[in-house]
Design a protein around this motif. Structure first.
Motif, PDB file in Angstrom:
ATOM      1  N   VAL A  28     -65.200  62.245  -2.119  1.00 23.95           N
ATOM      2  CA  VAL A  28     -65.786  61.007  -2.632  1.00 23.95           C
ATOM      3  C   VAL A  28     -66.883  60.509  -1.703  1.00 23.95           C
ATOM      4  CG1 VAL A  28     -65.309  58.564  -3.051  1.00 23.95           C
ATOM      5  CG2 VAL A  28     -63.776  60.313  -3.984  1.00 23.95           C
ATOM      6  N   GLU A  29     -66.673  60.612  -0.404  1.00 26.28           N
ATOM      7  CA  GLU A  29     -67.710  60.168   0.539  1.00 26.28           C
ATOM      8  C   GLU A  29     -68.990  60.980   0.351  1.00 26.28           C
ATOM      9  OE1 GLU A  29     -68.330  59.452   5.341  1.00 26.28           O
ATOM     10  OE2 GLU A  29     -66.321  59.684   4.492  1.00 26.28           O
ATOM     11  N   GLU A  30     -68.869  62.283   0.170  1.00 26.99           N
ATOM     12  CA  GLU A  30     -70.048  63.115  -0.080  1.00 26.99           C
ATOM     13  C   GLU A  30     -70.708  62.735  -1.396  1.00 26.99           C
ATOM     14  OE1 GLU A  30     -71.705  65.579   1.664  1.00 26.99           O
ATOM     15  OE2 GLU A  30     -70.520  64.734   3.303  1.00 26.99           O
ATOM     16  N   ALA A  31     -69.910  62.418  -2.414  1.00 24.63           N
ATOM     17  CA  ALA A  31     -70.464  62.032  -3.706  1.00 24.63           C
ATOM     18  C   ALA A  31     -71.205  60.704  -3.617  1.00 24.63           C
ATOM     19  CB  ALA A  31     -69.349  61.947  -4.747  1.00 24.63           C
ATOM     20  N   LEU A  32     -70.694  59.771  -2.827  1.00 27.98           N
ATOM     21  CA  LEU A  32     -71.380  58.501  -2.640  1.00 27.98           C
ATOM     22  C   LEU A  32     -72.727  58.705  -1.939  1.00 27.98           C
ATOM     23  CD1 LEU A  32     -68.367  56.230  -1.572  1.00 27.98           C
ATOM     24  CD2 LEU A  32     -69.575  56.193  -3.763  1.00 27.98           C
ATOM     25  N   ILE A  33     -72.743  59.598  -0.967  1.00 29.24           N
ATOM     26  CA  ILE A  33     -74.003  59.916  -0.280  1.00 29.24           C
ATOM     27  C   ILE A  33     -75.000  60.536  -1.261  1.00 29.24           C
ATOM     28  CG2 ILE A  33     -75.042  61.399   1.480  1.00 29.24           C
ATOM     29  CD1 ILE A  33     -72.503  60.987   3.149  1.00 29.24           C
ATOM     30  N   ASP A  34     -74.506  61.443  -2.094  1.00 31.39           N
ATOM     31  CA  ASP A  34     -75.378  62.064  -3.095  1.00 31.39           C
ATOM     32  C   ASP A  34     -75.920  61.023  -4.063  1.00 31.39           C
ATOM     33  OD1 ASP A  34     -74.921  64.507  -1.930  1.00 31.39           O
ATOM     34  OD2 ASP A  34     -73.407  65.142  -3.388  1.00 31.39           O
ATOM     35  N   SER A  35     -75.095  60.063  -4.467  1.00 31.08           N
ATOM     36  CA  SER A  35     -75.546  59.016  -5.387  1.00 31.08           C
ATOM     37  C   SER A  35     -76.638  58.168  -4.762  1.00 31.08           C
ATOM     38  CB  SER A  35     -74.361  58.136  -5.792  1.00 31.08           C
ATOM     39  OG  SER A  35     -73.365  58.888  -6.463  1.00 31.08           O
ATOM     40  N   MET A  56     -79.880  60.070  -4.727  1.00 29.87           N
ATOM     41  CA  MET A  56     -80.484  60.212  -6.035  1.00 29.87           C
ATOM     42  C   MET A  56     -81.083  58.890  -6.521  1.00 29.87           C
ATOM     43  SD  MET A  56     -78.727  61.737  -9.536  1.00 29.87           S
ATOM     44  CE  MET A  56     -77.168  61.094  -8.952  1.00 29.87           C
ATOM     45  N   LYS A  57     -80.336  57.792  -6.386  1.00 31.95           N
ATOM     46  CA  LYS A  57     -80.792  56.521  -6.937  1.00 31.95           C
ATOM     47  C   LYS A  57     -81.655  55.718  -5.966  1.00 31.95           C
ATOM     48  CE  LYS A  57     -78.950  57.229 -10.834  1.00 31.95           C
ATOM     49  NZ  LYS A  57     -79.827  57.467 -12.006  1.00 31.95           N
ATOM     50  N   GLY A  58     -81.492  55.954  -4.674  1.00 33.43           N
ATOM     51  CA  GLY A  58     -82.279  55.212  -3.694  1.00 33.43           C
ATOM     52  C   GLY A  58     -83.425  55.999  -3.107  1.00 33.43           C
ATOM     53  N   SER A  98     -83.148  60.247   2.076  1.00 34.80           N
ATOM     54  CA  SER A  98     -82.752  61.531   2.649  1.00 34.80           C
ATOM     55  C   SER A  98     -81.257  61.491   2.926  1.00 34.80           C
ATOM     56  CB  SER A  98     -83.514  61.797   3.942  1.00 34.80           C
ATOM     57  OG  SER A  98     -83.105  60.879   4.958  1.00 34.80           O
ATOM     58  N   ARG A  99     -80.664  62.649   3.243  1.00 34.11           N
ATOM     59  CA  ARG A  99     -79.227  62.665   3.516  1.00 34.11           C
ATOM     60  C   ARG A  99     -78.880  61.819   4.732  1.00 34.11           C
ATOM     61  NH1 ARG A  99     -74.675  64.857   1.995  1.00 34.11           N
ATOM     62  NH2 ARG A  99     -75.779  65.851   0.252  1.00 34.11           N
ATOM     63  N   ASP A 100     -79.657  61.882   5.780  1.00 39.67           N
ATOM     64  CA  ASP A 100     -79.394  61.060   6.965  1.00 39.67           C
ATOM     65  C   ASP A 100     -79.513  59.579   6.617  1.00 39.67           C
ATOM     66  OD1 ASP A 100     -78.937  63.288   8.500  1.00 39.67           O
ATOM     67  OD2 ASP A 100     -80.966  63.360   9.349  1.00 39.67           O
ATOM     68  N   PHE A 140     -76.891  54.486   5.290  1.00 36.41           N
ATOM     69  CA  PHE A 140     -76.745  53.407   4.315  1.00 36.41           C
ATOM     70  C   PHE A 140     -75.269  53.063   4.111  1.00 36.41           C
ATOM     71  CE2 PHE A 140     -75.865  52.264  -0.125  1.00 36.41           C
ATOM     72  CZ  PHE A 140     -76.676  51.151  -0.304  1.00 36.41           C
ATOM     73  N   TRP A 141     -74.432  54.089   3.889  1.00 38.33           N
ATOM     74  CA  TRP A 141     -73.012  53.820   3.664  1.00 38.33           C
ATOM     75  C   TRP A 141     -72.300  53.387   4.937  1.00 38.33           C
ATOM     76  CZ3 TRP A 141     -71.208  52.790  -0.857  1.00 38.33           C
ATOM     77  CH2 TRP A 141     -71.820  53.327  -1.986  1.00 38.33           C
ATOM     78  N   ASP A 142     -72.781  53.838   6.095  1.00 39.57           N
ATOM     79  CA  ASP A 142     -72.212  53.368   7.360  1.00 39.57           C
ATOM     80  C   ASP A 142     -72.446  51.868   7.507  1.00 39.57           C
ATOM     81  OD1 ASP A 142     -71.288  55.856   8.047  1.00 39.57           O
ATOM     82  OD2 ASP A 142     -73.018  56.367   9.306  1.00 39.57           O
ATOM     83  N   LEU A 143     -73.653  51.411   7.150  1.00 38.69           N
ATOM     84  CA  LEU A 143     -73.973  49.986   7.230  1.00 38.69           C
ATOM     85  C   LEU A 143     -73.139  49.190   6.221  1.00 38.69           C
ATOM     86  CD1 LEU A 143     -77.859  50.158   7.662  1.00 38.69           C
ATOM     87  CD2 LEU A 143     -76.154  49.587   9.410  1.00 38.69           C
ATOM     88  N   LYS A 144     -72.942  49.743   5.033  1.00 37.53           N
ATOM     89  CA  LYS A 144     -72.123  49.063   4.033  1.00 37.53           C
ATOM     90  C   LYS A 144     -70.663  48.968   4.493  1.00 37.53           C
ATOM     91  CE  LYS A 144     -75.258  48.190   0.945  1.00 37.53           C
ATOM     92  NZ  LYS A 144     -75.636  46.794   0.627  1.00 37.53           N
ATOM     93  N   LYS A 145     -70.213  49.989   5.208  1.00 43.27           N
ATOM     94  CA  LYS A 145     -68.853  49.957   5.736  1.00 43.27           C
ATOM     95  C   LYS A 145     -68.724  48.878   6.803  1.00 43.27           C
ATOM     96  CE  LYS A 145     -66.740  53.848   6.098  1.00 43.27           C
ATOM     97  NZ  LYS A 145     -66.293  55.204   6.505  1.00 43.27           N
TER      98      LYS A 145
END
Length: 611
Positions: free
Chosen positions: A574-581, A584-586, A589-591, A596-601
């Motif tokens: 799921v974490e990989e899928a959130l990164i992929d999302s 794609m939408k934002g 890059s992968r980094d 982005f998700w680290d900041l949201k966490k």
């Protein structure tokens, strides 16, 4: 599926919050809905690109001793993160040692350990030191004056001496406790709180026969839970359960230790030299109390959850009468046997009973064994309902909390399966309750539990009113049910909540189907990894398919994404899928998406509770 009357009553209380059919899309609406994505078919993956063959390799080392011979550093200290238990000791140069062939124990328990023991050095070094004895079991004077063996937990005054203690009935400080169903009162989670005996109001199986894992639902009556015992129950919170070791396993252990049956339930005087034990998180101090051998092994010591340590193996070696068994045990404790010991600790699961079956001549004294065993810790379970809205008629209002428990099983050396301490206990209680109900009886079965110590991280972040996406698989979706119940009763149901639930087979193991109190098709998407027709997919695949919804929620004011379930497989996927999302939408890059998700966490908008 038929449901108890109290469940129908609770579901009716949520009917005013059933969301209306979504209105046609308008230019001013930016909130997406659960998009269509087929859970019964997945695009066939492209043919993998053939990789060039790598050069052939030759195995030049397969253990620490080989590496030492290569690098020429016989004193190198090998730090193995995985092994623990004192196995990371200084390695020795085995080139200078003399070896002997030792006859290994010839029994199924030893063979199941899968020990790779070959020639054993005749001289072993760095054996563990024998620790000072801190636990003593002494006879109780005038044992006939003790009211009952179940009155375990009679504390002895600090000023009293073991040779002059008055054990007459007037010294009893607490009412009698039946320790066959409830722990002694010294088994405290955290002073001054005690363990509460919660009656099982109802119990049922959530999964169907044939499901890979069995899951049970429990309604626990906490109407009489003492108000002075800490914080209130809340959505997404958890309760602690003091689950006992299985009675048959405890009896088998006492058989292996040759403890006579007539003294197993006889009162004893337990003296400790300090520390918490036999409490859970009590004060660190020396203790003197009256208990029984059975109670100590049932409620206080974990005999199956932890891998053996070198200190435990050394204890077995000191109290074995077979010369060859002692050589094997000493070898496992030594620096020379550290590689075998590391493989041993990280290999098949080993219980205390299996060790004693594997080395049958080892009979350590109980007090010394108790000193080496880990304390039996509580197990925590998330609430699967909104506890503030759960009331059924019974002399006013009976307050219930609900939990779901999936049975954890591992292979046993006997060829069967061994259940976990907590989940195995819950299954035994559930089966007793179901069997009694089928006979028309009303069983009085209880669960020793407590609250106020551990709050699920999901509960702490539930205070926001923004949109929520709840992602889980297996029993990880249980707390989400309470979230949905609470959300649809607040703020005039204006704030939406969506659930992505992963299951193996919806016909067998979809939890709480039809019990969310809403039109489930509008808020919940079920993803099957094993389909009867077509190809299934996993919940992380659905996360990618719902990228629009993910991106909308996480960028909304007070938007939250919750993930709950097993970290292995589901959590990582799921974490990989959130990164992929996010990529794609934002357009990240992968980094950048990972950051982005680290900041949201850090901001509390992305909460993952995995195990």
């Amino acid at each position: 599926m038929s449901r108890p009357p109290h469940m129908l009553l609770r579901n009716m209380t949520t009917s005013h919050c059933i969301p209306e059919e979504p209105a046609p899309a308008s230019p001013t609406s930016v909130a997406p809905s659960l998009g269509y994505s087929s859970s019964s078919s997945v695009d066939e993956p492209e043919e993998p690109i053939a990789r060039p063959r790598r050069a052939s390799t030759k195995l030049i080392s397969q253990n620490a001793s080989d590496v030492q011979r290569l690098i020429g550093e016989p004193g190198t200290r090998l730090i193995e993160k995985c092994c623990g238990g004192g196995c990371c000791m200084a390695a020795t140069n085995t080139d200078r040692l003399n070896f002997e062939k030792v006859e290994l124990p010839n029994n199924d328990a030893f063979k199941a350990l899968q020990l790779k023991v070959g020639m054993i050095p005749t001289t072993l070094t760095q054996l563990p030191e024998t620790p000072e004895q801190t636990i003593h079991i002494l006879p109780v004077k005038n044992a006939t004056s003790i009211p009952s063996p179940t009155d375990s937990a009679i504390s002895v005054g600090e000023e009293a001496k073991s040779d002059s203690i008055d054990f007459t009935p007037h010294n009893i400080q607490t009412p009698p406790i039946d320790t066959s169903v409830h722990p002694p009162n010294f088994v405290q989670p955290h002073p001054p709180y005690a363990v509460h005996s919660a009656k099982i109001f109802s119990a049922r199986a959530l999964t169907k026969p044939g499901a890979e894992k069995r899951t049970y639902h429990f309604d626990l009556d906490v109407t009489d839970y003492p108000e002075e015992m800490g914080v209130d129950f809340k959505v997404g919170g958890a309760i602690g359960v003091m689950a006992p070791n299985e009675p048959g396993v405890v009896d088998e252990l006492m058989d292996l230790l040759c403890i006579p049956k007539h003294i197993r339930d006889r009162p004893i005087l337990l003296k400790t030299g300090g520390g918490h034990w036999p409490t859970v998180w009590g004060e660190e101090k020396a203790r003197e109390l009256i208990t029984t051998r059975r109670d100590l092994l049932t409620w206080c010591s974990d005999i199956q959850s932890y891998p053996p340590t070198k200190q435990l193996m050394h204890l077995l070696a000191e109290h074995t009468t077979n010369v060859n068994e002692k050589k094997v045990l000493d070898f496992l404790c030594s620096a020379e046997g550290q590689n075998v010991f590391c493989d041993f600790r990280t290999g098949p699961h080993v219980t205390m009973n299996q060790l004693l079956h594997a080395f049958p001549s080892s009979k350590p004294p109980l007090e010394l064994l108790l000193q080496q065993l880990q304390p039996l810790m509580p197990r925590f379970y998330s609430l699967s309902n909104d506890p503030h809205e759960n009331c059924v008629p019974r002399a006013g209002c009976a307050r219930l909390i609900e939990i779901a428990v999936t049975v954890h099983e591992t292979n046993n050396w006997t060829g069967g399966l061994r259940t976990g301490v907590g989940s195995g206990y819950f299954e035994r209680q559930a089966l007793k309750f179901i069997e009694a109900e089928e006979k028309g009886e009303k069983p009085d079965l209880r669960i020793p539990m407590f609250k106020g110590l551990m709050a699920n991280p999901l509960a702490r972040e539930f205070v926001a009113d923004g949109p929520m996406l709840l992602i889980g698989a297996g029993v990880g979706v249980a707390p989400f049910r309470g979230f949905v119940q609470r959300r649809l009763k607040n703020a005039n149901c204006a704030n939406k909540v969506w659930v992505l639930q992963g299951v193996r087979d919806s016909l067998l193991d979809e939890l709480y189907t039809g019990e969310w109190g809403v039109h489930e098709s509008e808020v919940k998407k079920v993803v099957q990894s094993r389909k009867h027709s077509g190809k299934g997919k996993y919940v992380q695949d659905e996360v990618r398919a719902q990228a629009d919804l993910v991106w909308f929620i996480i960028n909304s004011l007070d938007g939250r994404v919750f993930v709950c379930g097993s970290s292995k497989g589901m959590g990582e996927g799921v974490e990989e899928a959130l990164i992929d999302s996010a990529m794609m939408k934002g357009n990240l890059s992968r980094d950048e998406a990972t950051k982005f998700w680290d900041l949201k966490k850090e901001a509390g908008q992305y909460i993952a509770e995995t195990w």
